[in-house]
Design a protein around this motif. Structure first.
Motif, PDB file in Angstrom:
ATOM      1  N   LEU A  44     -15.330   5.136 -50.269  1.00  0.00           N
ATOM      2  CA  LEU A  44     -14.047   5.824 -50.260  1.00  0.00           C
ATOM      3  C   LEU A  44     -14.035   6.924 -51.315  1.00  0.00           C
ATOM      4  O   LEU A  44     -14.843   6.905 -52.256  1.00  0.00           O
ATOM      5  CB  LEU A  44     -12.921   4.823 -50.515  1.00  0.00           C
ATOM      6  N   PRO A  45     -13.123   7.891 -51.184  1.00  0.00           N
ATOM      7  CA  PRO A  45     -13.065   8.991 -52.158  1.00  0.00           C
ATOM      8  C   PRO A  45     -12.909   8.526 -53.615  1.00  0.00           C
ATOM      9  O   PRO A  45     -13.373   9.195 -54.526  1.00  0.00           O
ATOM     10  CB  PRO A  45     -11.847   9.803 -51.714  1.00  0.00           C
ATOM     11  N   ASN A  46     -12.300   7.349 -53.821  1.00  0.00           N
ATOM     12  CA  ASN A  46     -12.132   6.857 -55.189  1.00  0.00           C
ATOM     13  C   ASN A  46     -13.353   6.078 -55.681  1.00  0.00           C
ATOM     14  O   ASN A  46     -13.360   5.547 -56.776  1.00  0.00           O
ATOM     15  CB  ASN A  46     -10.879   5.996 -55.294  1.00  0.00           C
ATOM     16  N   GLY A  47     -14.396   5.982 -54.829  1.00  0.00           N
ATOM     17  CA  GLY A  47     -15.617   5.306 -55.220  1.00  0.00           C
ATOM     18  C   GLY A  47     -15.703   3.854 -54.777  1.00  0.00           C
ATOM     19  O   GLY A  47     -16.765   3.247 -54.853  1.00  0.00           O
ATOM     20  N   ASP A  48     -14.587   3.272 -54.316  1.00  0.00           N
ATOM     21  CA  ASP A  48     -14.606   1.893 -53.827  1.00  0.00           C
ATOM     22  C   ASP A  48     -15.461   1.798 -52.574  1.00  0.00           C
ATOM     23  O   ASP A  48     -15.547   2.742 -51.792  1.00  0.00           O
ATOM     24  CB  ASP A  48     -13.195   1.402 -53.490  1.00  0.00           C
ATOM     25  N   LEU A  49     -16.089   0.650 -52.395  1.00  0.00           N
ATOM     26  CA  LEU A  49     -16.905   0.412 -51.211  1.00  0.00           C
ATOM     27  C   LEU A  49     -16.160  -0.497 -50.242  1.00  0.00           C
ATOM     28  O   LEU A  49     -15.443  -1.398 -50.650  1.00  0.00           O
ATOM     29  CB  LEU A  49     -18.227  -0.261 -51.594  1.00  0.00           C
ATOM     30  N   ARG A  50     -16.369  -0.249 -48.955  1.00  0.00           N
ATOM     31  CA  ARG A  50     -15.862  -1.105 -47.896  1.00  0.00           C
ATOM     32  C   ARG A  50     -17.010  -1.355 -46.933  1.00  0.00           C
ATOM     33  O   ARG A  50     -17.886  -0.513 -46.751  1.00  0.00           O
ATOM     34  CB  ARG A  50     -14.704  -0.457 -47.126  1.00  0.00           C
ATOM     35  N   ILE A  51     -16.995  -2.516 -46.312  1.00  0.00           N
ATOM     36  CA  ILE A  51     -18.023  -2.875 -45.338  1.00  0.00           C
ATOM     37  C   ILE A  51     -17.316  -3.164 -44.022  1.00  0.00           C
ATOM     38  O   ILE A  51     -16.407  -4.004 -43.983  1.00  0.00           O
ATOM     39  CB  ILE A  51     -18.821  -4.106 -45.811  1.00  0.00           C
ATOM     40  N   ARG A  52     -17.712  -2.433 -42.995  1.00  0.00           N
ATOM     41  CA  ARG A  52     -17.119  -2.693 -41.681  1.00  0.00           C
ATOM     42  C   ARG A  52     -17.482  -4.101 -41.245  1.00  0.00           C
ATOM     43  O   ARG A  52     -18.623  -4.535 -41.408  1.00  0.00           O
ATOM     44  CB  ARG A  52     -17.650  -1.710 -40.644  1.00  0.00           C
ATOM     45  N   ARG A  53     -16.520  -4.807 -40.688  1.00  0.00           N
ATOM     46  CA  ARG A  53     -16.752  -6.170 -40.209  1.00  0.00           C
ATOM     47  C   ARG A  53     -17.898  -6.173 -39.180  1.00  0.00           C
ATOM     48  O   ARG A  53     -18.753  -7.050 -39.201  1.00  0.00           O
ATOM     49  CB  ARG A  53     -15.460  -6.717 -39.619  1.00  0.00           C
ATOM     50  N   THR A  54     -17.928  -5.165 -38.300  1.00  0.00           N
ATOM     51  CA  THR A  54     -18.987  -5.103 -37.282  1.00  0.00           C
ATOM     52  C   THR A  54     -20.366  -4.923 -37.924  1.00  0.00           C
ATOM     53  O   THR A  54     -21.334  -5.558 -37.500  1.00  0.00           O
ATOM     54  CB  THR A  54     -18.731  -3.976 -36.269  1.00  0.00           C
ATOM     55  N   ASP A  55     -20.453  -4.087 -38.973  1.00  0.00           N
ATOM     56  CA  ASP A  55     -21.730  -3.905 -39.683  1.00  0.00           C
ATOM     57  C   ASP A  55     -22.152  -5.201 -40.370  1.00  0.00           C
ATOM     58  O   ASP A  55     -23.332  -5.557 -40.389  1.00  0.00           O
ATOM     59  CB  ASP A  55     -21.640  -2.776 -40.706  1.00  0.00           C
ATOM     60  N   PHE A  56     -21.186  -5.904 -40.944  1.00  0.00           N
ATOM     61  CA  PHE A  56     -21.451  -7.177 -41.604  1.00  0.00           C
ATOM     62  C   PHE A  56     -22.016  -8.188 -40.600  1.00  0.00           C
ATOM     63  O   PHE A  56     -23.031  -8.836 -40.858  1.00  0.00           O
ATOM     64  CB  PHE A  56     -20.164  -7.696 -42.240  1.00  0.00           C
ATOM     65  N   GLU A  57     -21.390  -8.286 -39.428  1.00  0.00           N
ATOM     66  CA  GLU A  57     -21.830  -9.243 -38.422  1.00  0.00           C
ATOM     67  C   GLU A  57     -23.213  -8.881 -37.873  1.00  0.00           C
ATOM     68  O   GLU A  57     -24.050  -9.765 -37.662  1.00  0.00           O
ATOM     69  CB  GLU A  57     -20.796  -9.350 -37.308  1.00  0.00           C
ATOM     70  N   GLN A  58     -23.470  -7.591 -37.659  1.00  0.00           N
ATOM     71  CA  GLN A  58     -24.800  -7.150 -37.208  1.00  0.00           C
ATOM     72  C   GLN A  58     -25.859  -7.461 -38.257  1.00  0.00           C
ATOM     73  O   GLN A  58     -26.981  -7.874 -37.939  1.00  0.00           O
ATOM     74  CB  GLN A  58     -24.790  -5.668 -36.880  1.00  0.00           C
ATOM     75  N   TRP A  59     -25.512  -7.253 -39.505  1.00  0.00           N
ATOM     76  CA  TRP A  59     -26.421  -7.529 -40.617  1.00  0.00           C
ATOM     77  C   TRP A  59     -26.764  -9.014 -40.662  1.00  0.00           C
ATOM     78  O   TRP A  59     -27.929  -9.382 -40.797  1.00  0.00           O
ATOM     79  CB  TRP A  59     -25.758  -7.046 -41.913  1.00  0.00           C
TER      80      TRP A  59
END
Length: 64
Positions: free
Chosen positions: A41-56
């Motif tokens: 995110l622009p403030n530097g926080d990270l987010r992980i898409r649920r779909t990316d998490f499940e694929q991983w």
């Protein structure tokens, strides 16, 4: 002020809690290219898409 959480995403804290790992472990995995894809995110926080998490997770299963 807190940052809004996009739908279908996990915060770093949620990701770490779900896997019962420390933030340090997450950042080590990320540096080695072993963590799931992240949104920065622009403030530097990270987010992980649920779909990316499940694929991983599925890819880890296949590799076991």
């Amino acid at each position: 002020m807190t940052t809004a959480k996009p739908r279908g995403t996990l915060t770093l804290a949620e990701f770490c809690e779900e896997l019962q790992i420390s933030r340090r472990t997450f950042y080590e995995w990320r540096a080695k290219g072993r963590a799931p894809r992240c949104l920065k995110l622009p403030n530097g926080d990270l987010r992980i898409r649920r779909t990316d998490f499940e694929q991983w997770l599925t890819a880890l299963e296949d590799a076991a």
